[in-house]
Write a protein that holds these residues in place. Structure first.
Motif, PDB file in Angstrom:
ATOM      1  N   ILE A 173     -59.765  12.761  18.700  1.00  0.00           N
ATOM      2  CA  ILE A 173     -58.357  12.563  19.073  1.00  0.00           C
ATOM      3  C   ILE A 173     -58.094  11.069  19.156  1.00  0.00           C
ATOM      4  CG2 ILE A 173     -56.605  12.944  20.859  1.00  0.00           C
ATOM      5  CD1 ILE A 173     -58.062  15.501  21.606  1.00  0.00           C
ATOM      6  N   GLY A 174     -57.220  10.596  18.304  1.00  0.00           N
ATOM      7  CA  GLY A 174     -56.885   9.178  18.307  1.00  0.00           C
ATOM      8  C   GLY A 174     -55.973   8.793  19.460  1.00  0.00           C
ATOM      9  N   THR A 175     -55.699   7.502  19.547  1.00  0.00           N
ATOM     10  CA  THR A 175     -54.932   6.980  20.678  1.00  0.00           C
ATOM     11  C   THR A 175     -53.524   7.553  20.749  1.00  0.00           C
ATOM     12  OG1 THR A 175     -56.185   4.912  20.646  1.00  0.00           O
ATOM     13  CG2 THR A 175     -54.051   4.875  21.745  1.00  0.00           C
ATOM     14  N   LYS A 176     -52.825   7.603  19.621  1.00  0.00           N
ATOM     15  CA  LYS A 176     -51.443   8.083  19.652  1.00  0.00           C
ATOM     16  C   LYS A 176     -51.372   9.558  20.037  1.00  0.00           C
ATOM     17  CE  LYS A 176     -48.833   4.860  16.820  1.00  0.00           C
ATOM     18  NZ  LYS A 176     -47.873   4.699  15.686  1.00  0.00           N
ATOM     19  N   LEU A 177     -52.256  10.373  19.477  1.00  0.00           N
ATOM     20  CA  LEU A 177     -52.254  11.793  19.822  1.00  0.00           C
ATOM     21  C   LEU A 177     -52.660  11.991  21.270  1.00  0.00           C
ATOM     22  CD1 LEU A 177     -51.908  14.742  19.137  1.00  0.00           C
ATOM     23  CD2 LEU A 177     -54.181  14.734  18.081  1.00  0.00           C
ATOM     24  N   ALA A 178     -53.628  11.242  21.736  1.00  0.00           N
ATOM     25  CA  ALA A 178     -54.033  11.320  23.151  1.00  0.00           C
ATOM     26  C   ALA A 178     -52.869  10.947  24.054  1.00  0.00           C
ATOM     27  CB  ALA A 178     -55.226  10.398  23.406  1.00  0.00           C
ATOM     28  N   THR A 179     -52.111   9.944  23.656  1.00  0.00           N
ATOM     29  CA  THR A 179     -50.947   9.518  24.449  1.00  0.00           C
ATOM     30  C   THR A 179     -49.908  10.629  24.499  1.00  0.00           C
ATOM     31  OG1 THR A 179     -51.338   7.235  23.744  1.00  0.00           O
ATOM     32  CG2 THR A 179     -49.182   7.732  24.706  1.00  0.00           C
ATOM     33  N   ALA A 180     -49.667  11.268  23.362  1.00  0.00           N
ATOM     34  CA  ALA A 180     -48.689  12.360  23.305  1.00  0.00           C
ATOM     35  C   ALA A 180     -49.114  13.526  24.187  1.00  0.00           C
ATOM     36  CB  ALA A 180     -48.515  12.832  21.866  1.00  0.00           C
ATOM     37  N   LEU A 181     -50.376  13.939  24.075  1.00  0.00           N
ATOM     38  CA  LEU A 181     -50.865  15.067  24.862  1.00  0.00           C
ATOM     39  C   LEU A 181     -50.863  14.747  26.346  1.00  0.00           C
ATOM     40  CD1 LEU A 181     -53.827  16.097  22.530  1.00  0.00           C
ATOM     41  CD2 LEU A 181     -51.772  17.463  22.968  1.00  0.00           C
ATOM     42  N   PHE A 182     -51.295  13.536  26.690  1.00  0.00           N
ATOM     43  CA  PHE A 182     -51.299  13.134  28.099  1.00  0.00           C
ATOM     44  C   PHE A 182     -49.889  13.142  28.672  1.00  0.00           C
ATOM     45  CE2 PHE A 182     -50.737   9.897  31.365  1.00  0.00           C
ATOM     46  CZ  PHE A 182     -51.660  10.320  32.313  1.00  0.00           C
ATOM     47  N   TYR A 183     -48.951  12.546  27.927  1.00  0.00           N
ATOM     48  CA  TYR A 183     -47.581  12.484  28.445  1.00  0.00           C
ATOM     49  C   TYR A 183     -46.959  13.873  28.571  1.00  0.00           C
ATOM     50  CZ  TYR A 183     -42.693  11.423  29.082  1.00  0.00           C
ATOM     51  OH  TYR A 183     -41.419  11.390  29.593  1.00  0.00           O
ATOM     52  N   ALA A 184     -47.299  14.777  27.658  1.00  0.00           N
ATOM     53  CA  ALA A 184     -46.781  16.145  27.744  1.00  0.00           C
ATOM     54  C   ALA A 184     -47.233  16.805  29.043  1.00  0.00           C
ATOM     55  CB  ALA A 184     -47.259  16.967  26.545  1.00  0.00           C
ATOM     56  N   ILE A 185     -48.514  16.668  29.370  1.00  0.00           N
ATOM     57  CA  ILE A 185     -49.034  17.249  30.609  1.00  0.00           C
ATOM     58  C   ILE A 185     -48.421  16.549  31.815  1.00  0.00           C
ATOM     59  CG2 ILE A 185     -51.117  17.722  31.959  1.00  0.00           C
ATOM     60  CD1 ILE A 185     -52.663  17.663  29.252  1.00  0.00           C
ATOM     61  N   LYS A 186     -48.356  15.246  31.752  1.00  0.00           N
ATOM     62  CA  LYS A 186     -47.805  14.447  32.854  1.00  0.00           C
ATOM     63  C   LYS A 186     -46.362  14.831  33.162  1.00  0.00           C
ATOM     64  CE  LYS A 186     -46.260   9.650  33.670  1.00  0.00           C
ATOM     65  NZ  LYS A 186     -46.699   9.496  35.070  1.00  0.00           N
ATOM     66  N   SER A 187     -45.537  14.922  32.132  1.00  0.00           N
ATOM     67  CA  SER A 187     -44.110  15.156  32.350  1.00  0.00           C
ATOM     68  C   SER A 187     -43.807  16.604  32.733  1.00  0.00           C
ATOM     69  CB  SER A 187     -43.306  14.768  31.104  1.00  0.00           C
ATOM     70  OG  SER A 187     -43.693  15.549  29.987  1.00  0.00           O
ATOM     71  N   ASP A 188     -44.441  17.560  32.049  1.00  0.00           N
ATOM     72  CA  ASP A 188     -44.129  18.963  32.319  1.00  0.00           C
ATOM     73  C   ASP A 188     -44.677  19.447  33.657  1.00  0.00           C
ATOM     74  OD1 ASP A 188     -42.815  19.251  29.857  1.00  0.00           O
ATOM     75  OD2 ASP A 188     -43.527  21.315  29.685  1.00  0.00           O
ATOM     76  N   THR A 189     -45.807  18.869  34.107  1.00  0.00           N
ATOM     77  CA  THR A 189     -46.390  19.298  35.381  1.00  0.00           C
ATOM     78  C   THR A 189     -46.055  18.341  36.517  1.00  0.00           C
ATOM     79  OG1 THR A 189     -48.488  18.112  35.111  1.00  0.00           O
ATOM     80  CG2 THR A 189     -48.336  20.321  34.128  1.00  0.00           C
ATOM     81  N   GLN A 190     -45.203  17.333  36.230  1.00  0.00           N
ATOM     82  CA  GLN A 190     -44.864  16.334  37.243  1.00  0.00           C
ATOM     83  C   GLN A 190     -46.139  15.726  37.829  1.00  0.00           C
ATOM     84  OE1 GLN A 190     -41.130  16.088  38.767  1.00  0.00           O
ATOM     85  NE2 GLN A 190     -41.038  16.491  36.575  1.00  0.00           N
TER      86      GLN A 190
END
Length: 350
Positions: free
Chosen positions: A163-180
């Motif tokens: 998992i590259g940096t951009k995809l890791a950033t996308a996945l992390f932000y998705a979890i961060k934002s949806d789960t507060q």
């Protein structure tokens, strides 16, 4: 990142599902990924991850399709900063498509624009199973997960894909934002993914996504929403009236649920002859998804989880919006067993 420390049963399940999907797709032609209308970080990141999976394992490029608009500033920044390529669904000739994958939504839910008559082959989602979904060929529904992105993250781990940096950033932000930040609807798989993705995520891009410049309309909507918020004890009902961006309804619900003494918020706004709805609660005794489905039954579509739900009412003229607000409020008061209460405005007129 390695899969060594994942719960064996989770990894085994993800390996089995991803193996089956990849094997079936091996001999297929053009593939599209359908995400829900007005896409949010979860479906955007999930689509990026599935596209990466297919590229790495099958050397195939899948087209990510959407309908509606990306209106929330954070989501616009996410798509821009991470270079997410999206194609309007109406521009795709479905007769040329061999496989349709649906992420973070399901057939017949009303929150995606794919025709109900259209065959869906693969469904991956974290919302409760819908009747139409059971007829799809490959289904991975995990309603005990906080986000769909976590499921796709596990697919990549199970297939030993970097998992590259951009995809890791996308996945992390998705979890961060949806789960507060893991405070809402997050379970062990989400926490594990969150903690493993954070070191790889690009912190500058995360800052750009979480701190975008906001248009004047954003603040005007907040002002209008607060002025049109009614209090019924521990319940708030906010009517944003006519809106330009559908996502602002959920954004307002998330904002107002933080008010002291408030347990439940119903937010609504009128957009293209639809009433967009969002329900939030902090009570462990309620289920927002089930409640909002009962509120709109026979009038629209809805769904969600314990703490958050969303939906819409179709074919509602703007002139009927106040009538709809009154109906929904009355029904919600019954659902919440709130008896005689004198409604008050959140902000009294001066």
């Amino acid at each position: 990142m390695t899969a060594d420390s994942f719960a064996p049963e989770n990894l085994r399940r993800s390996r089995e599902h991803s193996d089956d999907i990849l094997e079936w797709l091996q001999g297929k032609g053009k593939t599209i990924i359908v995400i829900h209308d007005n896409p949010d970080p979860d479906c955007l990141a999930s689509a990026m991850a599935l596209r990466h999976l297919l590229a790495m394992k099958l050397s195939r490029d899948a087209v990510i399709t959407f309908s509606g608009m990306i209106g929330r500033s954070e989501n616009i920044a996410m798509a821009k900063e991470l270079g997410i390529t999206l194609t309007p669904l109406e521009m795709v000739d479905l007769n040329e498509i061999s496989a349709i994958c649906m992420l973070d939504t399901q057939p017949g839910t009303g929150n995606n624009s794919l025709s109900p008559a259209c065959r869906v082959d693969i469904v991956i989602d974290h919302h409760p199973m819908r009747e139409a979904t059971a007829r799809c060929r490959w289904v991975d529904i995990r309603d005990d997960y906080g986000v769909t992105a976590t499921i796709l993250y596990e697919y990549l781990m199970a297939q030993n894909i970097t998992i590259g940096t951009k995809l890791a950033t996308a996945l992390f932000y998705a979890i961060k934002s949806d789960t507060q930040d893991l405070g809402r609807e997050a379970n062990r798989p989400d926490r594990e993914a969150y903690l493993r993705l954070f070191p790889v995520a690009n912190k500058r891009i995360l800052y750009e996504i979480t701190h975008p410049k906001l248009p004047l309309e954003h603040f005007l909507t907040i002002h209008s929403g607060i002025e049109n918020t009614m209090m019924y004890g521990e319940l708030l009902v906010v009517n944003l009236m006519s809106i330009c961006i559908p996502e602002v309804v959920a954004e307002m619900a998330d904002y107002l649920i933080r008010l002291e003494g408030v347990e439940t918020v119903l937010s609504m706004g009128h957009y293209n002859d639809e009433v967009i709805l969002s329900l939030r609660t902090t009570s462990n005794l309620l289920n927002a998804g089930e409640i909002i489905r009962r509120l709109v039954v026979g009038r629209g579509t809805a769904g969600g989880h314990v703490m958050m739900g969303g939906g819409k009412l179709d074919n509602v003229p703007f002139a009927m919006l106040k009538e709809v607000e009154a109906f929904l409020t009355k029904a919600l008061l019954v659902e919440l067993s709130i008896g005689d209460v004198i409604p008050t405005r959140l902000i009294e007129s001066r």
